[in-house]
Design a protein around this motif. Structure first.
Motif, PDB file in Angstrom:
ATOM      1  N   LEU A  71      -3.302  -1.846   5.003  1.00  0.00           N
ATOM      2  CA  LEU A  71      -3.562  -2.622   6.229  1.00  0.00           C
ATOM      3  C   LEU A  71      -2.904  -1.909   7.404  1.00  0.00           C
ATOM      4  CD1 LEU A  71      -2.869  -6.363   5.203  1.00  0.00           C
ATOM      5  CD2 LEU A  71      -5.088  -5.372   5.811  1.00  0.00           C
ATOM      6  N   TYR A 270      -7.490  -2.894  -2.760  1.00  0.00           N
ATOM      7  CA  TYR A 270      -7.818  -2.715  -1.347  1.00  0.00           C
ATOM      8  C   TYR A 270      -9.122  -1.938  -1.145  1.00  0.00           C
ATOM      9  CZ  TYR A 270      -7.430  -1.151   3.492  1.00  0.00           C
ATOM     10  OH  TYR A 270      -7.681  -0.891   4.815  1.00  0.00           O
ATOM     11  N   HIS A 275      -9.917  -5.483   3.782  1.00  0.00           N
ATOM     12  CA  HIS A 275      -9.105  -5.336   4.989  1.00  0.00           C
ATOM     13  C   HIS A 275      -9.590  -6.317   6.058  1.00  0.00           C
ATOM     14  CE1 HIS A 275      -6.818  -2.642   7.950  1.00  0.00           C
ATOM     15  NE2 HIS A 275      -7.414  -3.546   8.712  1.00  0.00           N
TER      16      HIS A 275
END
Ligand code: AAT
Length: 292
Positions: A71, A270, A275
């Motif tokens: 992130l 991820y 995100h």
């Protein structure tokens, strides 16, 4: 009986507890700062516990470490100098190392025992320390940050424990001020920010401090981590004044970073879709935290 009382009395989540079946205790020792425990669980692999609080399990650590690292680093172009606060298990280092643009990864962990224990029991995490870009500093991050050259870092990731032990000062204003100074203009901070179900007041306090301290943007994101209290964990993302940072749309998408998807191991959690989704907030949180 004594342990049952402790079980429901943690000030971070009074009246509730999550349990994991212990197959075998592998390590239990008091360090200078906290009690360090490792056990083999039936359902989540090995578990690292500090002062009675689960820090990570082999099964779901990917969600937390990948999110807190990417992130942050996917929100700026070509991150070079990165600082990790806490994170002595090495998992966040492993994730940062996926970014080929990164040149220096400083880490400041207070407790050497966490690092040693990770090297012994969690090789998939401590592998992060093997990257030649990593520079290890053992000490209190509060002090470390007071001595950092202004504007040194592109990104700072605070992977700290809950604010009840050695990490207490890491949610206070003076600490955030030293972080803002240590970042370059348009640099980014990501801070572990607890659970939206349990800690709306703490989140609100942290957000209002960050709005005062960081003149860029401030956003809250969250992800599912089954073994953290209430099963979710939050991340507070902030940027300093300078080139604007659009956290919601990663400018440096992981899928385009050379070699990132398979560095040491595959990404497990991820991606760019996650995100963007991580910033979608439930109505109650938007209502209760006015600054969001
Ligand atoms: N990677 C997931 C595990 C952690 S570990 C957090 C680390 O922060 C611990 O190793 C602890 O020793 C370190 N730490 C605590 N206080 C300080 C400090 N003042 N300076 C430097 N390091 C510190 C995070 C788990 C999150 C749990 C959520 N409930």
């Amino acid at each position: 009986k004594a342990s049952k009382k402790m079980y429901f009395n943690n000030p971070m989540w009074p009246g509730e507890a999550h349990s994991l079946k212990v197959e075998k205790i592998l390590y239990k020792l008091k360090s200078e700062f906290q009690e360090v425990l490792v056990f083999e669980s039936l359902a989540y692999g090995k578990v690292l516990v500090l002062d009675g609080i689960v820090q990570l399990t082999e099964k779901d650590e990917c969600a937390y470490q990948e999110m807190i690292a990417h992130l942050t680093l996917c929100s700026i172009p070509y991150p070079k100098n990165v600082l990790v606060v806490g994170g002595g298990d090495g998992g966040v280092l492993r994730e940062i190392a996926r970014h080929s643009s990164v040149e220096v990864i400083d880490i400041c962990e207070i407790d050497k025992m966490v690092i040693d224990v990770s090297k012994k029991f969690f090789p998939e995490l401590s592998v992060g320390f093997e990257d030649p870009r990593v520079r290890l500093h053992i000490g209190d991050a509060v002090e470390f940050l007071q001595n950092v050259t202004e504007g040194k870092y592109d990104a700072i990731i605070v992977d700290s424990s809950d604010p009840v032990g050695p990490a207490q000062e890491l949610v206070e204003k003076p600490f955030f001020e030293t972080i803002a100074k240590a970042l370059r203009p348009g640099g980014v901070l990501c801070n572990m920010a607890e659970s939206m179900w349990l800690h709306t007041h703490l989140i609100e306090d942290m957000i209002s401090i960050c709005h005062e301290t960081f003149k860029g943007s401030v956003h809250y994101a969250w992800a599912s981590v089954p073994t953290y209290p209430s099963g979710v964990i939050g991340f507070l993302l902030c940027s300093t004044e300078g080139p604007p940072v659009d956290f919601l749309n990663p400018i440096n998408p992981i899928e385009k970073v050379e070699g990132a998807l398979m560095h040491k191991r595959e990404l497990r959690f991820y991606n760019s879709e996650i995100h963007r989704a991580a910033f979608a907030l439930p109505e109650f949180l938007k209502r209760e935290v006015s600054a969001l």
